[in-house]
Design an enzyme around this catalytic site. Sequence first.
Site, PDB file in Angstrom:
ATOM      1  N   HIS A   1       0.866  -1.185   0.000  1.00 21.62           N
ATOM      2  CA  HIS A   1       0.000   0.000   0.000  1.00 21.62           C
ATOM      3  C   HIS A   1       0.893   1.222   0.000  1.00 21.62           C
ATOM      4  CE1 HIS A   1      -3.222   2.737   1.235  1.00 21.62           C
ATOM      5  NE2 HIS A   1      -4.051   1.787   0.856  1.00 21.62           N
TER       6      HIS A   1
ATOM      7  N   ASP B   1      -7.675  -5.397  -0.169  1.00 24.71           N
ATOM      8  CA  ASP B   1      -8.166  -6.306  -1.216  1.00 24.71           C
ATOM      9  C   ASP B   1      -7.951  -7.784  -0.888  1.00 24.71           C
ATOM     10  OD1 ASP B   1      -8.994  -4.277  -2.895  1.00 24.71           O
ATOM     11  OD2 ASP B   1      -7.033  -4.090  -3.843  1.00 24.71           O
TER      12      ASP B   1
HETATM   13  C1  LIG Z   1       0.160  -0.481  -3.863  1.00 25.37           C
HETATM   14  C2  LIG Z   1       1.523  -0.546  -4.559  1.00 25.37           C
HETATM   15  C3  LIG Z   1       1.426   0.097  -5.939  1.00 25.37           C
HETATM   16  C4  LIG Z   1       2.571   0.192  -3.704  1.00 25.37           C
HETATM   17  O1  LIG Z   1       3.806   0.026  -4.342  1.00 25.37           O
HETATM   18  P1  LIG Z   1       5.136   0.753  -3.808  1.00 25.37           P
HETATM   19  O2  LIG Z   1       4.770   2.167  -3.435  1.00 25.37           O
HETATM   20  O3  LIG Z   1       6.220   0.494  -4.821  1.00 25.37           O
HETATM   21  O4  LIG Z   1       5.444  -0.058  -2.458  1.00 25.37           O
HETATM   22  P2  LIG Z   1       6.784  -0.111  -1.619  1.00 25.37           P
HETATM   23  O5  LIG Z   1       7.631   1.102  -1.908  1.00 25.37           O
HETATM   24  O6  LIG Z   1       6.410  -0.381  -0.203  1.00 25.37           O
HETATM   25  O7  LIG Z   1       7.517  -1.406  -2.238  1.00 25.37           O
HETATM   26  C5  LIG Z   1       8.668  -1.950  -1.657  1.00 25.37           C
HETATM   27  C6  LIG Z   1       9.136  -3.148  -2.473  1.00 25.37           C
HETATM   28  O8  LIG Z   1       8.130  -4.179  -2.431  1.00 25.37           O
HETATM   29  C7  LIG Z   1       7.690  -4.501  -3.740  1.00 25.37           C
HETATM   30  N1  LIG Z   1       6.252  -4.735  -3.722  1.00 25.37           N
HETATM   31  C8  LIG Z   1       5.295  -3.874  -3.282  1.00 25.37           C
HETATM   32  N2  LIG Z   1       4.101  -4.450  -3.397  1.00 25.37           N
HETATM   33  C9  LIG Z   1       4.303  -5.698  -3.908  1.00 25.37           C
HETATM   34  C10 LIG Z   1       3.436  -6.748  -4.258  1.00 25.37           C
HETATM   35  N3  LIG Z   1       2.121  -6.638  -4.117  1.00 25.37           N
HETATM   36  N4  LIG Z   1       3.976  -7.893  -4.736  1.00 25.37           N
HETATM   37  C11 LIG Z   1       5.308  -8.014  -4.894  1.00 25.37           C
HETATM   38  N5  LIG Z   1       6.184  -7.044  -4.598  1.00 25.37           N
HETATM   39  C12 LIG Z   1       5.677  -5.886  -4.114  1.00 25.37           C
HETATM   40  C13 LIG Z   1       8.050  -3.292  -4.591  1.00 25.37           C
HETATM   41  O9  LIG Z   1       8.196  -3.680  -5.945  1.00 25.37           O
HETATM   42  C14 LIG Z   1       9.364  -2.893  -3.957  1.00 25.37           C
HETATM   43  O10 LIG Z   1      10.361  -3.824  -4.372  1.00 25.37           O
HETATM   44  P3  LIG Z   1      11.870  -3.399  -4.630  1.00 25.37           P
HETATM   45  O11 LIG Z   1      12.329  -2.789  -3.337  1.00 25.37           O
HETATM   46  O12 LIG Z   1      12.534  -4.670  -4.996  1.00 25.37           O
HETATM   47  O13 LIG Z   1      11.784  -2.398  -5.747  1.00 25.37           O
HETATM   48  C15 LIG Z   1       1.990  -2.024  -4.698  1.00 25.37           C
HETATM   49  O14 LIG Z   1       2.117  -2.580  -3.418  1.00 25.37           O
HETATM   50  C16 LIG Z   1       1.084  -2.902  -5.549  1.00 25.37           C
HETATM   51  O15 LIG Z   1       1.099  -2.806  -6.789  1.00 25.37           O
HETATM   52  N6  LIG Z   1       0.294  -3.808  -4.912  1.00 25.37           N
HETATM   53  C17 LIG Z   1      -0.481  -4.777  -5.628  1.00 25.37           C
HETATM   54  C18 LIG Z   1      -1.726  -4.203  -6.203  1.00 25.37           C
HETATM   55  C19 LIG Z   1      -2.765  -3.932  -5.179  1.00 25.37           C
HETATM   56  O16 LIG Z   1      -3.073  -4.798  -4.377  1.00 25.37           O
HETATM   57  N7  LIG Z   1      -3.323  -2.708  -5.219  1.00 25.37           N
HETATM   58  C20 LIG Z   1      -4.425  -2.318  -4.384  1.00 25.37           C
HETATM   59  C21 LIG Z   1      -4.003  -1.433  -3.238  1.00 25.37           C
HETATM   60  S1  LIG Z   1      -5.433  -1.042  -2.222  1.00 25.37           S
END
Ligand SMILES: CC(C)(COP(=O)(O)OP(=O)(O)OC[C@H]1O[C@@H](n2cnc3c(N)ncnc32)[C@H](O)[C@@H]1OP(=O)(O)O)[C@@H](O)C(=O)NCCC(=O)NCCS
Length: 144
Positions: A30, A81
């Site tokens: 998130h 979700d």
């Molecule tokens: C919500 C979201 C866009 C936030 O992404 P973000 O701002 O990049 O999150 P973070 O900075 O905390 O990520 C840290 C690391 O975890 C990874 N990561 C974050 N969410 C992940 C997921 N759902 N699956 C796998 N890896 C994930 C990122 O790629 C990043 O990896 P890196 O350090 O190797 O580059 C992302 O978590 C996501 O796409 N989630 C899945 C979709 C989803 O469920 N969306 C609904 C949200 S209500």
Amino acid sequence: MLLEVGSPAKAKAWVKDALEKKKKIMGFGHRMYKTEDPRATHLRRMSESLCTKVGRPELYEMSRLIEEAMWELKAIKPNVDFYSASTYYAIGIDPELFTPIFALSRLSGWTAHVLEQLANHRLIRPVGEYVGPQEAHWTPMGER
Ligand SMILES: CC(C)(COP(=O)(O)OP(=O)(O)OC[C@H]1O[C@@H](n2cnc3c(N)ncnc32)[C@H](O)[C@@H]1OP(=O)(O)O)[C@@H](O)C(=O)NCCC(=O)NCCS
């Protein structure tokens, strides 16, 4: 995703494989909540009781194992979700309707954001800028 994983025995290996392929696992992470999304805490409990009640406890078990694997491998928590999926499924909602139902529950909030944005020229969520039609009119039900 849970239907694709298939069984609790395959859950952890499925997560490991997906992460190795650099896939995003839906229902995790998130932009704001870096600890557990408080809504996930409640939905986890609902998922457990409803999946058990309808005789699909494996959906909850798979979810728990996926959650554990995500924590062990990536230190990422579930968002709203994740446990919504097994909860909706347990109460008989077709997966195709999951996103529309979630969106419906947010419409009043999104609409309020649009109205504030239009009134103040101030974006509420910068990446959520409303770009749809403006000045649209509707006829109240009683007058149709
Ligand atoms: C919500 C979201 C866009 C936030 O992404 P973000 O701002 O990049 O999150 P973070 O900075 O905390 O990520 C840290 C690391 O975890 C990874 N990561 C974050 N969410 C992940 C997921 N759902 N699956 C796998 N890896 C994930 C990122 O790629 C990043 O990896 P890196 O350090 O190797 O580059 C992302 O978590 C996501 O796409 N989630 C899945 C979709 C989803 O469920 N969306 C609904 C949200 S209500």
